[in-house]
Design a protein around this motif. Sequence first.
Motif, PDB file in Angstrom:
ATOM      1  N   LEU A 103       0.804  -1.212   0.000  1.00 22.35           N
ATOM      2  CA  LEU A 103       0.000   0.000   0.000  1.00 22.35           C
ATOM      3  C   LEU A 103       0.841   1.268   0.000  1.00 22.35           C
ATOM      4  O   LEU A 103       0.361   2.332  -0.422  1.00 22.35           O
ATOM      5  N   ALA A 104       2.077   1.177   0.448  1.00 21.74           N
ATOM      6  CA  ALA A 104       2.946   2.353   0.445  1.00 21.74           C
ATOM      7  C   ALA A 104       3.107   2.922  -0.957  1.00 21.74           C
ATOM      8  O   ALA A 104       3.334   4.131  -1.122  1.00 21.74           O
ATOM      9  N   GLN A 120       0.640   2.767  -3.174  1.00 23.93           N
ATOM     10  CA  GLN A 120      -0.699   3.004  -3.708  1.00 23.93           C
ATOM     11  C   GLN A 120      -1.380   4.241  -3.132  1.00 23.93           C
ATOM     12  O   GLN A 120      -2.112   4.937  -3.834  1.00 23.93           O
ATOM     13  N   VAL A 121      -1.152   4.511  -1.848  1.00 24.32           N
ATOM     14  CA  VAL A 121      -1.906   5.574  -1.182  1.00 24.32           C
ATOM     15  C   VAL A 121      -1.110   6.065   0.025  1.00 24.32           C
ATOM     16  O   VAL A 121      -0.368   5.296   0.659  1.00 24.32           O
ATOM     17  N   ALA A 122      -1.256   7.354   0.339  1.00 23.34           N
ATOM     18  CA  ALA A 122      -0.579   7.934   1.502  1.00 23.34           C
ATOM     19  C   ALA A 122      -1.443   7.733   2.744  1.00 23.34           C
ATOM     20  O   ALA A 122      -2.576   8.226   2.813  1.00 23.34           O
ATOM     21  N   LEU A 123      -0.928   6.997   3.724  1.00 29.94           N
ATOM     22  CA  LEU A 123      -1.663   6.696   4.947  1.00 29.94           C
ATOM     23  C   LEU A 123      -0.990   7.337   6.145  1.00 29.94           C
ATOM     24  O   LEU A 123       0.236   7.419   6.217  1.00 29.94           O
ATOM     25  N   ASP A 124      -1.802   7.774   7.096  1.00 20.72           N
ATOM     26  CA  ASP A 124      -1.308   8.317   8.354  1.00 20.72           C
ATOM     27  C   ASP A 124      -1.046   7.143   9.297  1.00 20.72           C
ATOM     28  O   ASP A 124      -1.994   6.481   9.748  1.00 20.72           O
ATOM     29  N   PRO A 125       0.202   6.843   9.624  1.00 20.27           N
ATOM     30  CA  PRO A 125       0.486   5.675  10.467  1.00 20.27           C
ATOM     31  C   PRO A 125      -0.096   5.782  11.872  1.00 20.27           C
ATOM     32  O   PRO A 125      -0.282   4.761  12.533  1.00 20.27           O
ATOM     33  N   ALA A 126      -0.405   6.987  12.319  1.00 21.71           N
ATOM     34  CA  ALA A 126      -0.926   7.165  13.669  1.00 21.71           C
ATOM     35  C   ALA A 126      -2.441   7.007  13.737  1.00 21.71           C
ATOM     36  O   ALA A 126      -3.008   6.998  14.838  1.00 21.71           O
ATOM     37  N   ARG A 127      -3.101   6.861  12.586  1.00 25.55           N
ATOM     38  CA  ARG A 127      -4.568   6.815  12.575  1.00 25.55           C
ATOM     39  C   ARG A 127      -5.040   5.584  11.792  1.00 25.55           C
ATOM     40  O   ARG A 127      -5.748   5.676  10.814  1.00 25.55           O
ATOM     41  N   GLN A 128      -4.612   4.429  12.267  1.00 30.45           N
ATOM     42  CA  GLN A 128      -4.966   3.155  11.649  1.00 30.45           C
ATOM     43  C   GLN A 128      -5.888   2.376  12.596  1.00 30.45           C
ATOM     44  O   GLN A 128      -5.649   2.315  13.803  1.00 30.45           O
ATOM     45  N   SER A 129      -6.918   1.760  12.036  1.00 29.11           N
ATOM     46  CA  SER A 129      -7.894   1.016  12.820  1.00 29.11           C
ATOM     47  C   SER A 129      -8.077  -0.366  12.214  1.00 29.11           C
ATOM     48  O   SER A 129      -7.922  -0.556  11.011  1.00 29.11           O
ATOM     49  N   LEU A 130      -8.452  -1.332  13.056  1.00 27.95           N
ATOM     50  CA  LEU A 130      -8.692  -2.706  12.602  1.00 27.95           C
ATOM     51  C   LEU A 130     -10.048  -3.177  13.085  1.00 27.95           C
ATOM     52  O   LEU A 130     -10.377  -3.053  14.272  1.00 27.95           O
TER      53      LEU A 130
END
Length: 302
Positions: free
Chosen positions: A139-140, A142-152
């Motif tokens: 995914l790195a 494919q899209v810019a993600l905030d590592p501090a705001r990840q949910s499962l």
Amino acid sequence: MRDVVAQGMADSGGTRWFDLKDSQTGDIRRVFLWVPPGEAPADGWPALWLLDGNAVIGTAVDVMRAQAFWPTGTNLGWGVLIAVGYPTDAAYDSFRRSWDLGPPPGQSYPPFAADGPRVRTGGGAEMARFLLEDVRGFLAGQVALDPARQSLFGHSFGGLFALWLMFTRPDAFANWIAASPAITWEDSFLLQHLDRFDAGSHRLRVHLSAGEWEGDALAPFQAGGPEAAERRAEKARARTVAAAQEMATALSARGVATRFEIYPDETHMSVLPVAVNRALRWAFALADTQARPASPQIKERT
């Protein structure tokens, strides 16, 4: 058909999917990806990861598209949806999910079909590595993600997996949503992980839930059925509502921001779309009004 002016296949609002090979085992899993419109925030998008991806991605995308455009009415902000499942058109691959979502050590069970292979659990560590290394690495690009705001999010076995991963890797996600988690599965081994759990400096938020008809009582449409006695015995063993509420109380006592809810008039399977909707609110709420002590005042209908 003359009133039909156009037709086509629904695409779940622009969702893409990728069949990704496990870097260690070579197994193929399907990764669904939905990205909001517009530019990513400076720190990247918040993201909700969903297990049992084939069964939940359509619901999750519809919730996002229907609610995030009206934040003053829903409190829902935009975020990326990442759902992990299998290369199938079915909602579930029951055989593979038993292995992937069953935390170690696991056990062996009779085949689902008379001529099928024995069912194994215990592959959770393999699945965790795939999520946290293979999928995140993919995914790195494919899209810019905030590592501090990840949910499962996980339901049933997925809820069990989510709680086990939180206990063993509290750094992996900030927000954890376990719907109808199979806490008592395999002699409640998960409670041993709870006993050793230390969130350390991680400020975790946990949402636990279950359907009303996962408690002691059967749903009205099941009460007079031929499987009623068997269902009651299974409820007594699984203790889905009670075990989830006890887990919420235990986590809250450890200082984890925890919420527990019972969804009225829902069974173990019908609860899924309700739980997915709540998962998006837990992951992408603009104003945090949901994290609170576990709610012992919520009771089942009698």
